[in-house]
Motif scaffolding. Structure first.
Motif, PDB file in Angstrom:
ATOM      1  N   LEU A 138      68.036  64.537 -74.396  1.00  0.00           N
ATOM      2  CA  LEU A 138      68.283  65.156 -73.549  1.00  0.00           C
ATOM      3  C   LEU A 138      69.456  64.603 -72.157  1.00  0.00           C
ATOM      4  CD1 LEU A 138      66.275  68.319 -74.671  1.00  0.00           C
ATOM      5  CD2 LEU A 138      68.884  68.334 -74.807  1.00  0.00           C
ATOM      6  N   HIS A 173      79.863  71.389 -79.372  1.00  0.00           N
ATOM      7  CA  HIS A 173      78.293  71.931 -79.223  1.00  0.00           C
ATOM      8  C   HIS A 173      79.020  72.141 -77.292  1.00  0.00           C
ATOM      9  CE1 HIS A 173      75.828  72.723 -82.007  1.00  0.00           C
ATOM     10  NE2 HIS A 173      76.282  71.910 -82.248  1.00  0.00           N
ATOM     11  N   LEU A 184      77.852  73.979 -74.070  1.00  0.00           N
ATOM     12  CA  LEU A 184      77.255  74.137 -73.035  1.00  0.00           C
ATOM     13  C   LEU A 184      77.965  74.459 -71.986  1.00  0.00           C
ATOM     14  CD1 LEU A 184      75.746  70.903 -74.067  1.00  0.00           C
ATOM     15  CD2 LEU A 184      74.727  72.151 -73.157  1.00  0.00           C
ATOM     16  N   LEU A 189      70.691  76.230 -71.488  1.00  0.00           N
ATOM     17  CA  LEU A 189      71.460  75.443 -71.008  1.00  0.00           C
ATOM     18  C   LEU A 189      70.165  74.210 -72.186  1.00  0.00           C
ATOM     19  CD1 LEU A 189      72.692  74.992 -67.637  1.00  0.00           C
ATOM     20  CD2 LEU A 189      73.826  74.451 -69.694  1.00  0.00           C
ATOM     21  N   ILE A 190      68.723  73.923 -71.701  1.00  0.00           N
ATOM     22  CA  ILE A 190      68.348  73.234 -72.473  1.00  0.00           C
ATOM     23  C   ILE A 190      68.121  73.648 -74.439  1.00  0.00           C
ATOM     24  CG2 ILE A 190      66.088  71.820 -73.206  1.00  0.00           C
ATOM     25  CD1 ILE A 190      65.682  72.718 -69.628  1.00  0.00           C
ATOM     26  N   THR A 245      70.753  74.786 -75.739  1.00  0.00           N
ATOM     27  CA  THR A 245      72.497  74.671 -76.394  1.00  0.00           C
ATOM     28  C   THR A 245      72.190  73.448 -76.454  1.00  0.00           C
ATOM     29  OG1 THR A 245      73.087  76.853 -75.236  1.00  0.00           O
ATOM     30  CG2 THR A 245      74.573  74.908 -75.860  1.00  0.00           C
ATOM     31  N   ALA A 246      72.065  72.017 -75.647  1.00  0.00           N
ATOM     32  CA  ALA A 246      72.270  70.993 -75.701  1.00  0.00           C
ATOM     33  C   ALA A 246      71.509  70.021 -76.218  1.00  0.00           C
ATOM     34  CB  ALA A 246      71.398  70.574 -74.334  1.00  0.00           C
ATOM     35  N   ARG A 247      69.641  71.150 -76.824  1.00  0.00           N
ATOM     36  CA  ARG A 247      69.107  70.475 -77.967  1.00  0.00           C
ATOM     37  C   ARG A 247      70.061  71.080 -79.245  1.00  0.00           C
ATOM     38  NH1 ARG A 247      64.096  73.764 -77.113  1.00  0.00           N
ATOM     39  NH2 ARG A 247      63.833  72.343 -75.352  1.00  0.00           N
ATOM     40  N   GLU A 248      70.682  71.803 -79.608  1.00  0.00           N
ATOM     41  CA  GLU A 248      71.402  71.829 -80.780  1.00  0.00           C
ATOM     42  C   GLU A 248      72.132  70.838 -80.834  1.00  0.00           C
ATOM     43  OE1 GLU A 248      72.848  75.790 -80.565  1.00  0.00           O
ATOM     44  OE2 GLU A 248      71.275  77.140 -79.888  1.00  0.00           O
ATOM     45  N   HIS A 249      72.683  70.316 -80.002  1.00  0.00           N
ATOM     46  CA  HIS A 249      73.852  69.451 -79.976  1.00  0.00           C
ATOM     47  C   HIS A 249      73.544  67.924 -80.001  1.00  0.00           C
ATOM     48  CE1 HIS A 249      77.567  67.033 -78.724  1.00  0.00           C
ATOM     49  NE2 HIS A 249      76.197  66.006 -78.456  1.00  0.00           N
ATOM     50  N   VAL A 250      72.133  68.141 -79.759  1.00  0.00           N
ATOM     51  CA  VAL A 250      71.708  66.794 -80.648  1.00  0.00           C
ATOM     52  C   VAL A 250      70.260  66.265 -81.824  1.00  0.00           C
ATOM     53  CG1 VAL A 250      69.004  65.330 -79.785  1.00  0.00           C
ATOM     54  CG2 VAL A 250      71.188  65.734 -77.606  1.00  0.00           C
ATOM     55  N   ASN A 251      70.456  68.206 -81.904  1.00  0.00           N
ATOM     56  CA  ASN A 251      70.054  67.303 -83.495  1.00  0.00           C
ATOM     57  C   ASN A 251      70.765  68.342 -84.812  1.00  0.00           C
ATOM     58  OD1 ASN A 251      67.312  67.610 -82.118  1.00  0.00           O
ATOM     59  ND2 ASN A 251      66.679  69.409 -82.004  1.00  0.00           N
ATOM     60  N   GLU A 252      72.382  66.553 -84.419  1.00  0.00           N
ATOM     61  CA  GLU A 252      72.923  67.404 -85.611  1.00  0.00           C
ATOM     62  C   GLU A 252      73.575  65.992 -86.239  1.00  0.00           C
ATOM     63  OE1 GLU A 252      77.292  67.281 -84.371  1.00  0.00           O
ATOM     64  OE2 GLU A 252      76.073  69.750 -84.157  1.00  0.00           O
TER      65      GLU A 252
END
Lengths: 116, 116
Positions: free
Chosen positions: A32, A102, A106, B106-107, B109-116
């Motif tokens: 992150l 995404h 953000l 913010l966190i 949305t970022a987490r969603e980005h990471v989990n893909e």
DNA sequence: ATATCATTTGAACAGTTGTTCAAATGATAC
DNA sequence: GTATCATTTGAACAACTGTTCAAATGATAT
């Protein structure tokens, strides 16, 4: 100016440390942070915003951002390693584009935060 | 190894540079980048996640994050200057808390980005 | 006033980051 | 092959960041 020797003993000493975050969040912490780091440079952010409209060549990007081609290329490599952008080559020219949407979300969320 | 003299002339030369982003976005570019910068450090992100559950004292935060009090304090001052956290003093102890809930978004949305 | 605890602050220092410059590479055309 | 254009790459260098350490400050208790 007192010479205080740091005793480093506080009430919290008795408290057993544990993370306030879930284990899976803990795992993603570095990932992150790295993602946010790519958004933390004004020029790189500008670059991403340019790409959010359409794909563009390195040359054009440099022109519009007012920086050298080399600088843009370095930034693009960084973003490419982070899988935030991808590219296709057409003859001599390389066209870069955002990897997903995404990034937009953000930036949108961040923008809301700023505007209050 | 050819000795190429950089001519620095490209077809884009004829294209007049203009930003792909709106003027108001341009104004907020630095502000946005600064916001992301505060989220770009794993330890600071961890700190913010800790505070997202409840307010905490500096001492406790240092304990749970496994870093020195001084380091946490420095980070908190940075976050305070950025208005991401605020605090109240109760006797000797300072309790810090998140300033709003945008950080959570913010966190997330970022987490969603990471989990893909 | 002195002692102690919680926190802050400033300086120094190491590690990281982004730019620039020069050279290399990839691709097309002659 | 050579020439040229678009892009990439590596090295060097300056600027920034975060930690540590030592000392200062703020608050409470004796």
């Amino acid at each position: 100016m007192k010479k205080l020797k740091s005793t480093a003993v506080c009430p919290c000493e008795t408290i057993q440390p544990h993370p306030f975050i879930s284990p899976e969040d803990k795992d993603h912490l570095q990932v992150l942070a790295d993602l946010f780091k790519h958004l933390s440079d004004p020029r790189r952010l500008n670059l991403l915003l340019c790409l959010s409209h359409a794909e563009h060549s390195v040359c054009i990007l440099a022109k519009h951002l007012g920086v050298t081609v080399s600088a843009v290329s370095h930034q693009l490599q960084t973003l490419r390693r982070a899988r935030l952008v991808s590219f296709r080559r057409e003859g001599k020219v390389c066209f870069y584009r955002l990897n997903d949407n995404h990034v937009h979300k953000l930036i949108q969320t961040a923008r809301e935060h700023v505007n209050e």
